[in-house]
Design a protein around this motif. Structure first.
Motif, PDB file in Angstrom:
ATOM      1  N   GLY A  36       0.834  -1.203   0.000  1.00  0.00           N
ATOM      2  CA  GLY A  36       0.000   0.000   0.000  1.00  0.00           C
ATOM      3  C   GLY A  36       0.865   1.247   0.000  1.00  0.00           C
ATOM      4  O   GLY A  36       0.407   2.352  -0.282  1.00  0.00           O
ATOM      5  N   GLY A  37       2.121   1.069   0.362  1.00  0.00           N
ATOM      6  CA  GLY A  37       3.080   2.165   0.317  1.00  0.00           C
ATOM      7  C   GLY A  37       2.992   3.142   1.480  1.00  0.00           C
ATOM      8  O   GLY A  37       3.781   4.078   1.550  1.00  0.00           O
ATOM      9  N   ARG A 111      -6.390   3.764   4.976  1.00  0.00           N
ATOM     10  CA  ARG A 111      -6.832   2.362   5.012  1.00  0.00           C
ATOM     11  C   ARG A 111      -7.308   1.879   3.637  1.00  0.00           C
ATOM     12  O   ARG A 111      -7.353   0.683   3.390  1.00  0.00           O
ATOM     13  CB  ARG A 111      -7.922   2.177   6.074  1.00  0.00           C
ATOM     14  N   ASN A 112      -7.675   2.793   2.752  1.00  0.00           N
ATOM     15  CA  ASN A 112      -8.018   2.402   1.381  1.00  0.00           C
ATOM     16  C   ASN A 112      -6.774   1.987   0.603  1.00  0.00           C
ATOM     17  O   ASN A 112      -6.870   1.366  -0.442  1.00  0.00           O
ATOM     18  CB  ASN A 112      -8.692   3.564   0.651  1.00  0.00           C
ATOM     19  N   MET A 113      -5.603   2.379   1.104  1.00  0.00           N
ATOM     20  CA  MET A 113      -4.351   2.063   0.423  1.00  0.00           C
ATOM     21  C   MET A 113      -3.599   0.925   1.120  1.00  0.00           C
ATOM     22  O   MET A 113      -3.044   0.046   0.472  1.00  0.00           O
ATOM     23  CB  MET A 113      -3.439   3.308   0.431  1.00  0.00           C
TER      24      MET A 113
ATOM     25  N   ILE B  59      -8.135   8.341  -1.588  1.00  0.00           N
ATOM     26  CA  ILE B  59      -6.745   7.973  -1.293  1.00  0.00           C
ATOM     27  C   ILE B  59      -5.896   9.250  -1.255  1.00  0.00           C
ATOM     28  O   ILE B  59      -6.315  10.286  -1.739  1.00  0.00           O
ATOM     29  CB  ILE B  59      -6.145   6.982  -2.329  1.00  0.00           C
ATOM     30  N   MET B  60      -4.708   9.127  -0.673  1.00  0.00           N
ATOM     31  CA  MET B  60      -3.820  10.284  -0.561  1.00  0.00           C
ATOM     32  C   MET B  60      -2.798  10.244  -1.698  1.00  0.00           C
ATOM     33  O   MET B  60      -1.934   9.353  -1.725  1.00  0.00           O
ATOM     34  CB  MET B  60      -3.063  10.242   0.772  1.00  0.00           C
ATOM     35  N   SER B  61      -2.838  11.217  -2.595  1.00  0.00           N
ATOM     36  CA  SER B  61      -1.949  11.164  -3.762  1.00  0.00           C
ATOM     37  C   SER B  61      -0.504  11.498  -3.424  1.00  0.00           C
ATOM     38  O   SER B  61       0.390  11.301  -4.238  1.00  0.00           O
ATOM     39  CB  SER B  61      -2.459  12.103  -4.862  1.00  0.00           C
ATOM     40  N   CYS B  62      -0.233  11.973  -2.201  1.00  0.00           N
ATOM     41  CA  CYS B  62       1.149  12.294  -1.834  1.00  0.00           C
ATOM     42  C   CYS B  62       1.971  11.048  -1.548  1.00  0.00           C
ATOM     43  O   CYS B  62       3.185  11.114  -1.466  1.00  0.00           O
ATOM     44  CB  CYS B  62       1.200  13.234  -0.634  1.00  0.00           C
TER      45      CYS B  62
END
Ligand code: FAD
Ligand code: FES
Ligand code: FES
Lengths: 294, 160
Positions: A36-37, A111-113, B59-62
């Motif tokens: 997920g990074g 949490r989506n990632m 989502i967080m694009s960073c």
């Protein structure tokens, strides 16, 4: 320093099969898995992984994104996002402590990632989703070109950032055995605000037999160099009648046993003191959730 | 090192781009596609200013390397309105003054839009919890929570 871009360039690959993932892990130098990074990219930004040469994205492998019912439990694969785990009916019904721990993590967008596998492999002593897996008797499954193996979740962690995962090995799934009847759970986390990393956390999962505890498993986060499974204290409760006094005595034992450090999130004293309170609360809620009365 | 070709569908529009492995999606959106609605705040997924939507989820694009986003279809705050017509969430943010300086607003409305996809009937607790990763240094959050409730009511009305 938190940089606007990642400092160094690297090779990137996103294979479509598990075989190719394992092949890349075996043949490339300084590979890091991207699940997920949410830990990896932060570390890269802070310059904590200067030697990464290859980023291996596992999101192209469809089977790694699954959550599968097994005859005797549930298998959560490494690419499954935390939100898909917390919104899974089987998790809600059978592993509510895991659901609560995940919901207490970060924010919905993170949490989506993020993944459960990433929470394990990052091997932080604060990892929230780890305690519930330990307390449900979970296992970690790993695979490399050399073959597959499995360890108990409680044996996975060695030191901060270090697990039993070897070079070339991929965590493929986390396996949770089916819980027995009259199982009760609790997950308690103390943070500054709700989206914060824990100052301290505890998970309790117990099985009730009438007015007695048949078995109990306890784990804590942020009190040791790795997620801490309180084996002896949990086992010592087996066969005992549950009372408020027992909950308090056990909480005191836990507080005496742990040797937390102070860091940028809180002090050692806070952790020792608060451990007593949250351990008592966790035991009482787990007991009540198992259908027990006090 | 080499450049990587990627394709991105942003707000319904396809783009083909060459990116370096260490470029982040937030910077590609802002500096290469000039979609500056998406903001860069903390850079480590703590503030929500860079929130975008993928598969109707925020989502967080960073924290997304642009190479990872190859083949993705995403929505940014610019993609929420239809021409000049604001989306119900955007309209409610304006009507209820859930904006002061506006820096957090694009991330906030994107997250709120994802929230209403997931749960069209949210209560205030649900909203507060869902927006907990979006920081605002100006408004105090109360107006935003009210705006999301108002948008939910409006969307229900429009659906009837
Ligand atoms: C703003 C913010 C808030 C957070 N809050 C919390 C919190 O409250 N509680 C908490 O516990 N954590 C928190 N985290 C940390 C992080 O989100 C979790 O640890 C998450 O579960 C990591 O998953 P991931 O898929 O993003 O991991 P990644 O970043 O993709 O990977 C983490 C590490 O594990 C390795 N790895 C990942 N998957 C595998 C695999 N299958 N096999 C082998 N190696 C692998 C990667 O190479 C990397 O080194 C937070 C992070 C952020 C940015
Ligand atoms: S800039 Fe991405 S969350 Fe702050
Ligand atoms: S309106 Fe200024 S940061 Fe939210």
């Amino acid at each position: 320093m938190n940089t606007k871009i990642l400092e160094n360039e690297f090779e990137y690959s996103k294979p479509g099969s598990l075989e190719e993932v394992l092949e890349t892990l075996a043949t490339k130098q300084n590979v890091r898995i991207f699940a997920g990074g949410t830990d990896l990219i932060v570390k890269l930004k802070l310059g904590a992984l200067p030697d990464m040469e290859h980023m291996l994205d596992i999101n192209g492998v469809e089977e790694l994104g699954k959550i599968e019912t097994r005859a005797d439990g549930l298998e959560i694969f490494a690419g499954a996002k935390l939100w898909s785990i917390e919104s899974d009916r089987r998790v809600e019904e059978n592993y509510p402590a895991l659901r609560e721990a995940i919901q207490a993590m970060a924010s919905i967008s993170v949490r989506n990632m993020a993944t459960l596998g990433g929470n394990f492999c990052n091997a932080s002593p604060v990892a929230d989703a780890v305690g519930p897996v330990m307390c449900y008797g979970g296992k970690v499954r790993m695979q490399s070109k050399r073959g597959a193996r499995e360890v108990n979740a409680v044996d996975f962690f060695l030191a901060p950032g270090v697990s039993v995962l070897e070079k070339g090995e991929l965590l493929t799934s986390v396996y949770l055995p089916a819980p027995k009847a009259h199982t009760g759970h609790a997950f308690v986390k103390m943070g500054r605000v709700k989206s914060d990393i824990a100052k301290i956390s505890i998970t309790a999962v117990l099985e009730r037999e009438g007015d007695r505890i048949a078995s109990c498993r306890l784990a804590m986060g942020s009190v040791a160099a790795r997620p801490l499974f309180l084996k002896a204290i949990g086992e010592g409760l087996a066969g005992k009648a549950m009372t408020e006094a027992l909950a308090q005595e056990t909480a005191q034992n836990i507080s005496d046993f742990i040797k937390p450090i102070g860091d940028n999130r809180t002090t050692a004293e806070y952790r020792t003191d608060v451990a007593k309170v949250i351990a008592r609360d966790a035991l009482v809620s787990a007991w009540k959730n198992s259908g027990g009365t006090l | 090192m080499s450049m990587h070709p990627i394709t991105l569908k942003v707000n319904g529009k396809p783009h083909t781009l060459l990116v370096k492995s260490n470029e982040l999606l937030v910077n590609v959106l802002r500096d290469k596609l000039f979609l500056t609605g998406t903001k860069y705040g903390c850079g480590i997924a703590e503030c929500g200013a860079c929130t975008i939507m993928k598969d109707k989820r925020s989502i967080m694009s960073c924290l997304v390397p642009a190479v990872v986003a190859d083949g993705w279809e995403i929505t940014t705050s610019e993609g929420l309105s239809k021409g000049d017509k604001l989306s119900p969430v955007q309209e409610a943010f304006v009507d209820l003054a859930a904006i002061q300086c506006g820096f957090c607003t694009p991330g906030m409305v994107v997250t709120a839009t994802a929230l209403l996809h997931e749960n069209p009937n949210p209560d205030e607790d649900f909203i507060r919890d869902y927006l907990r990763g979006n920081f605002c240094r100006c408004t105090g959050y109360v107006a935003m929570s009210k705006a999301v409730l108002a948008a939910a009511a409006k969307m229900k009305e429009e659906a009837q």
